[in-house]
Design an enzyme around this catalytic site. Structure first.
Site, PDB file in Angstrom:
ATOM      1  N   SER A 147       3.894  -8.802  10.930  1.00  0.00           N
ATOM      2  CA  SER A 147       3.131  -7.561  10.755  1.00  0.00           C
ATOM      3  C   SER A 147       3.778  -6.336  11.390  1.00  0.00           C
ATOM      4  O   SER A 147       3.474  -5.217  11.007  1.00  0.00           O
ATOM      5  CB  SER A 147       1.713  -7.736  11.286  1.00  0.00           C
ATOM      6  OG  SER A 147       1.733  -8.192  12.617  1.00  0.00           O
ATOM      7  N   HIS A 207      -0.338 -10.725   5.537  1.00  0.00           N
ATOM      8  CA  HIS A 207       0.359  -9.613   4.886  1.00  0.00           C
ATOM      9  C   HIS A 207       1.168 -10.037   3.656  1.00  0.00           C
ATOM     10  O   HIS A 207       1.856  -9.213   3.054  1.00  0.00           O
ATOM     11  CB  HIS A 207       1.279  -8.908   5.892  1.00  0.00           C
ATOM     12  CG  HIS A 207       0.501  -8.205   6.958  1.00  0.00           C
ATOM     13  ND1 HIS A 207       0.014  -6.931   6.798  1.00  0.00           N
ATOM     14  CD2 HIS A 207       0.089  -8.623   8.178  1.00  0.00           C
ATOM     15  CE1 HIS A 207      -0.654  -6.586   7.891  1.00  0.00           C
ATOM     16  NE2 HIS A 207      -0.623  -7.593   8.744  1.00  0.00           N
ATOM     17  N   LYS A 252      -6.801  -7.305   3.450  1.00  0.00           N
ATOM     18  CA  LYS A 252      -5.636  -6.446   3.274  1.00  0.00           C
ATOM     19  C   LYS A 252      -5.403  -6.191   1.772  1.00  0.00           C
ATOM     20  O   LYS A 252      -6.162  -5.442   1.185  1.00  0.00           O
ATOM     21  CB  LYS A 252      -4.454  -7.072   4.008  1.00  0.00           C
ATOM     22  CG  LYS A 252      -4.806  -7.253   5.509  1.00  0.00           C
ATOM     23  CD  LYS A 252      -3.645  -7.634   6.341  1.00  0.00           C
ATOM     24  CE  LYS A 252      -4.068  -8.030   7.747  1.00  0.00           C
ATOM     25  NZ  LYS A 252      -4.638  -6.959   8.560  1.00  0.00           N
TER      26      LYS A 252
HETATM   27  C1  LIG Z   1      -0.877 -11.234  10.729  1.00  0.00           C
HETATM   28  C2  LIG Z   1      -2.368 -11.118  10.789  1.00  0.00           C
HETATM   29  N1  LIG Z   1      -3.111 -12.247  10.882  1.00  0.00           N
HETATM   30  C3  LIG Z   1      -4.446 -12.197  10.924  1.00  0.00           C
HETATM   31  C4  LIG Z   1      -5.136 -11.003  10.878  1.00  0.00           C
HETATM   32  C5  LIG Z   1      -6.622 -11.014  10.944  1.00  0.00           C
HETATM   33  O1  LIG Z   1      -7.165 -10.897   9.664  1.00  0.00           O
HETATM   34  P1  LIG Z   1      -8.657 -10.385   9.471  1.00  0.00           P
HETATM   35  O2  LIG Z   1      -8.610  -8.900   9.362  1.00  0.00           O
HETATM   36  O3  LIG Z   1      -9.111 -11.024   8.211  1.00  0.00           O
HETATM   37  O4  LIG Z   1      -9.417 -10.844  10.660  1.00  0.00           O
HETATM   38  C6  LIG Z   1      -4.419  -9.811  10.786  1.00  0.00           C
HETATM   39  C7  LIG Z   1      -5.150  -8.529  10.712  1.00  0.00           C
HETATM   40  O5  LIG Z   1      -4.968  -7.625  11.448  1.00  0.00           O
HETATM   41  C8  LIG Z   1      -2.992  -9.861  10.751  1.00  0.00           C
HETATM   42  O6  LIG Z   1      -2.268  -8.738  10.673  1.00  0.00           O
END
Ligand SMILES: Cc1ncc(COP(=O)(O)O)c(C=O)c1O
Length: 400
Positions: free
Chosen positions: A189, A217, A248
């Site tokens: 990310s 992502h 997302k």
């Molecule tokens: C790499 C990654 N994993 C998990 C999440 C968490 O996802 P959610 O928004 O569905 O809780 C995010 C969100 O910020 C993320 O960027």
């Protein structure tokens, strides 16, 4: 308390003290406010800006079919689900989403959690316990780190995407532990690079280790029709746990796992975040269903996202910006010191572009950056305007 002096404690003083400390060091969050939906052109703090830091990659949150899907589901089932899934909160529409999602992901089954974070926090501690080990890429997302902390398993870290280091850690762990779980982000990310998931799965199979890929992502972004990291590498169904999110590219909210029927049966019987927290409102499920349908029937969104991404990256690099190792619509513009990244972000906003700085301690001290996230709904004119502003400010701040 007998003769002892009773301790005088101000039990809530730390709230103010710690907050003030954050403010003093400029580490506090002061989120800007969207006065429109999250759109390619959003109204933020009273001003129209080009949105360059939303995860709404495909602009699906504004798609008429998703909005209609929400409205129809709310009309049919009401505003809330009334319960946790396990008791009285499993609505037919929740099951429809899981069935459609498994078909989309080409897996046997899937399960929806309230969020991606809830999926990871609920599932990891059940997959591994005392006597087991989790092996994690050093740049994994914070939600993975917290999920791992909830488990009593031992932990090991391997160097970012370094397969010989992973192999070394696996060799060392092989005879010592009952279960081994390898966890990686699919798309990282902060840098927008892609984990070598095909190689990870191969190594995992050699050592009898499980694989868990957080594809938050990559879902809706990589692979044919945006079917995610498994499809990207042509290894659909071979990753033990493909975890992702609807928050997302899918433009809604909600965590997901896709994999075998055994995985899903295990996961919903054991994940405490699934068992002990209310299920999605029907409107969420209605939009999720519509998002999957749109991905399958309207390939132009993924196509536009990648066309925009390639153009934007190419132009930034030709201007002399450092975009790191990005391979996806997350393009960091690495500027060095935190102070410069913050100043650039403020100047971009003044010029009508919203992109946030990522600074120490989230990234190394000399790797502060503006993290841009491409959007399928931006036009060539929007991108040219954005690039012009980046060039002007890059020169002004002596970045290029
Ligand atoms: C790499 C990654 N994993 C998990 C999440 C968490 O996802 P959610 O928004 O569905 O809780 C995010 C969100 O910020 C993320 O960027």
């Amino acid at each position: 308390m007998g003769d002892k002096q009773k301790m005088k404690r101000n039990q809530t003083a730390f709230l103010k003290e710690e907050y003030q400390e954050l403010v003093k060091n400029n580490f506090d969050w002061r989120p800007r406010t969207l006065e429109s939906g999250s759109k390619p052109h959003s109204i933020i703090d009273g001003k129209e800006v080009i949105m360059l830091c939303s995860n709404n990659y495909l602009n699906l949150s504004n798609h008429p079919l998703l909005i209609q899907g929400s409205i129809d589901a709310a009309k049919k089932y009401g505003a809330g689900s009334g319960s946790v899934r396990a008791i009285a909160g499993t609505l037919k529409i929740h099951l429809e989403v899981e069935k459609r999602l498994a078909k989309f992901k080409h897996t046997e089954a899937s399960l929806i959690y309230q969020t991606g974070f809830a999926a990871t926090a609920g599932l990891i501690p059940q997959l591994v316990d005392k006597g087991d080990i989790v092996i994690s890429d050093e740049l994994n997302h914070g939600s993975i780190i917290d999920g791992v902390r909830l488990s009593k398993a031992d932990r090991a870290i391997y160097k970012h995407k370094d397969m010989s280091d992973l192999e070394k850690v696996l060799r060392d762990a092989d005879t010592k532990y009952r279960r081994i779980l390898i966890i990686t982000d699919g798309v990282f990310s902060m840098d927008g690079d892609i984990a070598p998931v095909d190689k990870i799965v191969k190594l995992a199979n050699e050592f009898g280790a499980m694989t868990y890929v957080d594809d938050a992502h990559g879902e809706g972004v990589v692979g044919p029709e945006g079917r995610g990291i498994g499809a990207h590498f042509g290894i659909e169904g071979k990753i033990d746990v493909e975890m992702g999110t609807f928050s997302k590219a899918f433009g809604v909210v909600g965590g997901l796992i896709a994999g075998s029927r055994d995985l899903v049966n295990f996961a919903y019987n054991k994940s405490r975040t699934w068992l002990l927290s209310g299920s999605h409102p029907p409107a969420v499920s209605g939009a999720q269903l519509a998002a999957i349908n749109v991905l399958e029937t309207e390939p132009e969104h993924v196509k536009n996202l990648w066309e925009n991404t390639r153009y934007f990256k190419k132009e930034l690099v030709s201007m002399g910006f450092d975009t790191g190792n990005s391979e996806t619509p997350i393009t960091p513009v690495i500027v060095g010191e935190s102070k410069i990244a913050k100043e650039l972000s403020n100047l971009l906003f003044d010029e009508g572009i919203y992109a946030l700085p990522i600074v120490f301690p989230m990234v190394a001290k000399d790797k502060a950056r503006i993290r841009t996230m491409m959007n399928a709904g931006l036009s060539k004119k929007d991108l040219d305007f954005t690039l012009e502003v980046f060039e002007k400010l890059g020169k002004k701040l002596a970045i290029i």
